[in-house]
Motif scaffolding. Structure first.
Motif, PDB file in Angstrom:
ATOM      1  N   TYR A 312      27.761  20.560 -66.674  1.00 36.12           N
ATOM      2  CA  TYR A 312      27.898  20.078 -65.287  1.00 36.12           C
ATOM      3  C   TYR A 312      29.061  20.650 -64.666  1.00 36.12           C
ATOM      4  CZ  TYR A 312      27.117  17.543 -60.897  1.00 36.12           C
ATOM      5  OH  TYR A 312      26.566  17.137 -59.660  1.00 36.12           O
ATOM      6  N   THR A 316      29.628  23.932 -62.067  1.00 33.99           N
ATOM      7  CA  THR A 316      30.561  23.921 -60.825  1.00 33.99           C
ATOM      8  C   THR A 316      31.766  24.685 -60.613  1.00 33.99           C
ATOM      9  OG1 THR A 316      31.429  21.737 -61.659  1.00 33.99           O
ATOM     10  CG2 THR A 316      29.430  21.971 -60.279  1.00 33.99           C
ATOM     11  N   ILE A 396      27.738  19.750 -53.307  1.00 35.84           N
ATOM     12  CA  ILE A 396      27.983  21.073 -53.930  1.00 35.84           C
ATOM     13  C   ILE A 396      27.033  22.100 -53.225  1.00 35.84           C
ATOM     14  CG2 ILE A 396      27.922  22.568 -55.893  1.00 35.84           C
ATOM     15  CD1 ILE A 396      29.600  20.035 -57.323  1.00 35.84           C
ATOM     16  N   LEU A 427      33.005  18.919 -55.340  1.00 35.51           N
ATOM     17  CA  LEU A 427      33.490  19.452 -56.560  1.00 35.51           C
ATOM     18  C   LEU A 427      34.442  18.347 -57.016  1.00 35.51           C
ATOM     19  CD1 LEU A 427      33.615  21.472 -58.938  1.00 35.51           C
ATOM     20  CD2 LEU A 427      35.371  22.794 -57.567  1.00 35.51           C
ATOM     21  N   SER A 488      23.062  24.298 -59.207  1.00 40.27           N
ATOM     22  CA  SER A 488      23.885  22.947 -59.078  1.00 40.27           C
ATOM     23  C   SER A 488      23.108  21.894 -58.622  1.00 40.27           C
ATOM     24  CB  SER A 488      25.118  23.198 -58.074  1.00 40.27           C
ATOM     25  OG  SER A 488      24.762  23.528 -56.829  1.00 40.27           O
TER      26      SER A 488
END
Length: 513
Positions: A312, A316, A396, A427, A488
């Motif tokens: 993850y 990002t 995001i 983020l 995302s």
């Protein structure tokens, strides 16, 4: 040195003190900090041994957990400054890439992107070296040696006479600059109790994200006025100023190292060669070094919690760097921004992150204090509570959609910048959720956990931007950023899964590290 009376006091005293110290280096660290405390308490035979050296009771002032807040925040403040400076080196010179390409007679778009992202490769592999060394020799030596080398390599980058030389020094800058980014979270875990960790983590985490975003703002005007080399000279000057500040302002915080020093001092004072730290490893140096070096990779590949969370964060973070490496080209081509003003395009990302820190950092600590006020035992999963982790995760892709389609359609430049700010705030929230959760879960090995996160994150952050311009050429800014948004979006449920099932997974997947 702990005698039997002190052992009883430790058992009856403040549990969080034992909790945050965790277990010995060779014990299973797959459980929560509460489980660590229970394992320490179960070691009653060790605590009764007069040759075992430990803290002098739960309120020992030499235990970093018991330092005054002023001393803790001085340490965190100096460390956070270092964590801002080294990420500056990643992208502060980004507005000058066209000038560098011209000076070194290169026209490759891949080279233009790689000269920026090779620094992040240094972060990736530097963390694998820095984390185990910090868990063997402590935090203080690593901060000071790392800053000294970083400053020297930055001067080398400023003096580069070819593209190859510049890339080599930027790689070395990344390797040495990885120190505060890798072990900063561990230093916070060393001194801060769990209910105060969120705010401290937010302060520290701002550096690795804010530096690459705000640096190019000043870099754009500096390059326009004095040339790209002065960006590196400025960073070297800042690093040089921090050398004496770090040397005198930072103190060692890692409990096993402090207890080893205490044991050595008592052996000298008492003449008893059998005195040993309670947290000392029984492995010889070679085996301990091998175990420590492998530990971050072991965490990354054998702990599902860390594997999923690092995925993850890596995606990002890589998207952030993809945006950073392409702002110069996107805003220059679509909106006609010049060398000086194009640096301002990085500012919205920094503003978004600052909003994330101010609004979301204290919230994490309030959640923990609220549970403590209700008499409930803290569990790391509270850091992933859905009304905190899900909205930040959704911000995001929302920001990416806004940024992508407004640049694609030529909407006024303020609108895509708002999209970047939304993305950056999300983020920051995701990063705080994950970092706090993993530090609460593995307090003694926070540096190794951060190194595992950094490896995956930095590799993807360095490699994904290499295909950014080709992706935009093939799909356009609208669909190119939409593709990133959909990826995302697919990752948003990950914290939710671990919020509900994390405790069971931690019990099921035990790591003997």
């Amino acid at each position: 040195m702990s005698d039997s009376s002190e052992s009883k006091q430790d058992k009856a005293g403040d549990k969080p003190t034992s909790t945050n110290l965790g277990s010995g280096p060779d014990e299973d660290v797959g459980n929560t900090t509460t489980d660590d405390a229970e394992r320490v308490e179960k070691g009653s035979s060790d605590e009764q041994d007069p040759n075992i050296v430990f803290w002098d009771g739960p309120n020992d002032p030499h235990n970093p957990k018991n330092w005054p807040d002023s001393k803790k925040w001085l340490n965190i403040g100096v460390m956070s400054v270092l964590t801002v400076i080294t990420p500056l080196g990643s992208s502060m010179f980004a507005p000058g890439i066209p000038e560098i390409m011209t000076e070194f007679h290169s026209t490759s778009s891949t080279v233009a992107t790689f000269v920026l992202s090779i620094y992040i490769l240094g972060f990736a592999f530097g963390g694998l070296i820095v984390a185990p060394l910090s868990e063997m020799y402590g935090r203080w030596p690593l901060y000071n040696v790392g800053n000294l080398l970083f400053t020297a390599f930055t001067i080398g980058a400023a003096r580069s006479s070819s593209m190859g030389m510049l890339m080599a020094f930027r790689l070395l800058m990344g390797l040495s600059g990885a120190v505060p980014v890798t072990i900063g979270s561990g230093s916070i875990g060393d001194v801060m109790p769990v209910e105060k960790r969120g705010r401290a983590m937010a302060t520290w985490a701002l550096g690795p994200l804010l530096g690459p975003c705000v640096g190019p703002v000043a870099g754009g005007y500096l390059i326009q006025a004095a040339g790209w080399r002065w960006v590196f000279y400025l960073i070297a000057i800042l690093g040089g100023i921090c050398i004496p500040i770090a040397f005198f302002g930072l103190q060692e915080t890692f409990a096993p190292v402090l207890l080893d020093r205490k044991a050595a001092r008592l052996r000298k004072e008492t003449g008893n060669p059998l005195l040993t730290s309670k947290m000392a490893s029984e492995q010889d140096f070679k085996k301990k070094l091998q175990a420590d070096v492998v530990r971050p990779l072991k965490f990354l590949t054998m702990a599902p919690i860390i594997t999923a969370m690092s995925l993850y964060m890596a995606v990002t973070y890589a998207i952030l760097y993809l945006l950073i490496t392409t702002f110069t080209f996107v805003y220059g081509k679509e909106y006609g921004f010049g060398e000086g003003t194009i640096g301002l395009t990085f500012l919205p990302a920094g503003i978004g992150m600052a909003i994330g820190v101010v609004s979301l950092g204290p919230l994490s600590d309030r959640l923990v204090k609220s549970r403590q006020g209700q008499g409930k035992e803290h569990r790391p999963e509270i850091r992933l509570i859905p009304y905190f982790s899900i909205p930040t995760g959704l911000a995001i892709p929302a920001g990416l959609f806004v940024y992508g389609w407004t640049t694609d359609k030529g909407v006024h430049w303020i609108v895509p910048m708002i999209g970047v700010a939304i993305f950056s705030a999300g983020l920051m929230g995701v990063m705080m959720c994950i970092q706090n959760y993993l530090i609460d879960t593995y307090p003694l090995y926070a540096a190794s956990v951060t190194a595992a996160l950094s490896l995956f994150r930095s590799l993807l952050g360095a490699l994904l931007p290499l295909c950014a311009l080709q992706m935009y050429d093939a799909l356009g800014l609208g669909w190119g950023n939409s593709l990133l948004a959909f990826i995302s979006l697919a990752l948003v449920p990950i914290p939710l899964v671990f919020y509900y099932f994390g405790a069971n997974l931690r019990k099921r997947f035990h790591l003997n590290v």
